[in-house]
Enzyme design. Structure first.
Site, PDB file in Angstrom:
ATOM      1  N   PRO A 149     -97.575  98.008  16.428  1.00 41.46           N
ATOM      2  CA  PRO A 149     -97.079  99.150  17.207  1.00 41.46           C
ATOM      3  C   PRO A 149     -98.188  99.908  17.916  1.00 41.46           C
ATOM      4  CG  PRO A 149     -95.940  99.038  15.113  1.00 41.46           C
ATOM      5  CD  PRO A 149     -97.019  97.995  15.062  1.00 41.46           C
ATOM      6  N   CYS A 150     -97.894 100.265  19.175  1.00 38.92           N
ATOM      7  CA  CYS A 150     -98.930 100.844  20.035  1.00 38.92           C
ATOM      8  C   CYS A 150     -98.729 102.320  20.324  1.00 38.92           C
ATOM      9  CB  CYS A 150     -98.983 100.080  21.359  1.00 38.92           C
ATOM     10  SG  CYS A 150     -97.466 100.238  22.355  1.00 38.92           S
ATOM     11  N   GLN A 151     -97.593 102.889  19.917  1.00 43.28           N
ATOM     12  CA  GLN A 151     -97.279 104.250  20.365  1.00 43.28           C
ATOM     13  C   GLN A 151     -98.349 105.266  19.973  1.00 43.28           C
ATOM     14  OE1 GLN A 151     -95.222 102.146  18.923  1.00 43.28           O
ATOM     15  NE2 GLN A 151     -93.219 102.142  19.921  1.00 43.28           N
TER      16      GLN A 151
END
EC number: 2.1.1.37
Length: 375
Positions: free
Chosen positions: A127-129
Site C-alpha cells: 500500500p502506497c497511501q
C-alpha cells in the site's frame, strides 16, 4: 555496489548505472528485453497486495492493448502466478475473473505465511497511501505503511531467487522520515530486505517511457539473492511516448456501447472551481501528451476528457465530463477484455490503484534476464 535511493536510477536517464559490466547491455545501462533466448524455464510467482492484477498481468504477458494502428501486443512471459492475495473485495473479484482463481481474499496480516506455496519470485505493490505526496505522508507510523513487513516476512521464510516491489515515487523522498529512529523511510525498508540476504536496489521508473499513455512515475525495489551472481538492469523501451488521444480517441461517442466493458461507467461528479490552494487534482487531460496520473479517488481528484468543453468558454468546468472507467483503464494500459468488477466508484478505485501492465511486462522480462545472466 548497493544502489540506495540517493543513487536512484531514472528509466529515461541516459547514463551509466553501475561499476560492474555485464554482456548485452546498452550504453545507457539498460538491457534489451525484446527477445528471451535460452530454455525459458517457467518461474513460479507469489503475488502480494495484488490489487486487480496489473503487475501480475505484466508478468504473465500474452495481452494486447489499444486498437487500430496504435495496437500493441505483448508476448507471453516465462512466469506462472501460483498464489495471489488482496483484501479489497472489488479488486479481488476483478483479479479472479480476469487472471485466475489462485487469488486468496483476505488481510495478509491474518494469513499464515507457511501455508503460502513456495515461489521462485515474490512480487507486490504494498500500500502506497501513506507514502504518497497526495496522502497524509504518515509513512511507517501508519498500519498500512508497515504492511511491507509482511512481504519481508514471507521472503525470509521462502528465500526466493528474487523479489520485486512497487510503490509511489514519493517513498524515495529524503524528507519522508521514520519518526521512531529518525532515518529515511526508504533506508529502513531497503535494510529490512537486505538483511534477508539480498542485493537490493531502488529505481524510479517513468511508465510513459515504456509506451504507457500516462505520466506515472513509480519506485521499484528489486532484490536478487546474494548467491546469484547477476545484476538487474532496467529494461530498454521499444515503445515511444504515447499521447492520450492515441489511446482513447476511438472510444469517443461509444459510451452506450455495451460491447465495450466499463465504458458506460462514468462519474457525474461536478468539477469544482480552482481554489487558492490549487486545483486539487481536477483537470482536463491533454490530447497530445500522456495523461496525468490516473487517480483512484472519486472526490476532488477528477480527470476530464479533452473533448468535453464549452467552445464559448473553455474554462467553464460545467461542460467537462470525467473519463469513463474504460478510458482510465486504457490510459493504465489494460486490455479492453479486462473487465472491472463493482460499481463505478469502486471501479475507479481499482483502476487507479493498479500497476500499468505494460510497465509490469517490461520489468518482468528484465528480471528474468537478470536471473539467467542475460541469456
Amino acid at each position: 555496489m548497493i544502489m540506495r535511493h540517493k543513487q536512484t536510477t531514472l528509466a529515461y536517464a541516459n547514463q551509466d548505472i553501475y561499476d560492474e559490466t555485464e554482456p548485452l547491455v546498452d550504453d545507457d545501462g539498460q538491457v534489451d528485453v525484446l527477445e528471451l533466448s535460452g530454455s525459458h524455464k517457467k518461474l513460479k510467482v507469489v503475488s502480494l497486495f495484488s490489487g486487480c492484477g496489473g503487475l501480475d498481468l505484466g508478468f504473465l504477458g500474452d495481452f494486447s492493448v489499444f486498437t487500430g494502428r496504435n495496437k500493441k501486443c505483448f508476448e507471453k512471459n516465462p512466469y506462472e502466478i501460483i498464489w495471489a492475495n488482496d483484501f479489497h473485495l472489488e479488486a479481488y473479484q476483478t483479479y479472479k475473473n480476469n487472471i485466475g482463481e489462485h487469488i486468496v481474499y483476505g488481510n495478509i496480516n491474518g494469513i499464515v505465511k507457511n501455508t503460502i506455496p513456495q515461489g521462485d519470485i515474490i512480487i507486490g505493490g504494498f500500500p502506497c497511501q501513506d507514502f504518497s505526496i497526495s496522502g497524509k505522508k504518515q509513512g511507517l507510523q501508519a498500519d498500512r505503511g508497515r504492511l511491507y513487513k509482511q512481504m519481508v516476512e514471507l521472503i525470509g521464510i521462502q528465500k526466493p531467487l528474487a523479489f520485486l516491489a512497487e510503490n509511489v515515487k514519493h517513498i524515495t523522498n529524503d524528507k519522508l522520515i521514520d519518526q521512531t529512529n529518525g532515518r529515511k523511510v526508504i533506508d529502513c525498508i531497503v535494510d529490512d530486505f537486505e538483511n534477508l540476504g539480498y542485493r537490493v536496489r531502488v529505481y524510479l521508473v517513468s511508465a510513459a517511457s515504456y509506451g504507457v499513455p500516462q505520466n506515472r512515475e513509480r519506485a521499484f525495489i528489486v532484490g536478487i539473492r546474494d548467491d546469484i551472481p547477476f545484476l538487474f538492469r532496467l529494461p530498454r523501451s521499444h515503445h515511444g511516448i504515447m499521447a492520450a488521444r492515441q489511446a482513447i480517441d476511438d472510444l469517443w461517442g461509444k459510451e452506450n456501447d455495451l460491447s465495450i466493458p466499463n465504458h458506460n461507467q462514468m462519474s457525474l461528479a461536478k468539477f469544482p472551481e480552482p481554489k487558492r490552494n490549487g486545483n486539487q487534482g481536477n483537470y482536463r487531460i491533454s490530447p497530445d501528451s500522456p495523461s496525468q496520473v490516473i487517480r483512484s479517488e472519486h472526490h476532488m481528484n477528477i480527470q476530464g476528457h479533452y473533448r468535453t468543453h464549452n467552445p464559448d468558454d473553455p474554462n467553464d468546468r460545467s461542460a467537462w465530463r470525467r473519463l469513463t472507467v474504460r478510458e482510465c483503464a486504457r490510459l493504465q494500459s489494460f486490455p479492453d477484455n479486462f473487465v472491472f468488477s463493482g460499481n463505478k466508484t469502486q471501479s475507479y478505485v481499482v483502476v487507479g490503484n493498479a500497476v500499468p501492465p505494460i510497465l509490469g511486462w517490461y520489468m518482468a522480462r528484465a528480471l528474468y534476464k537478470a536471473l539467467y545472466g542475460y541469456i
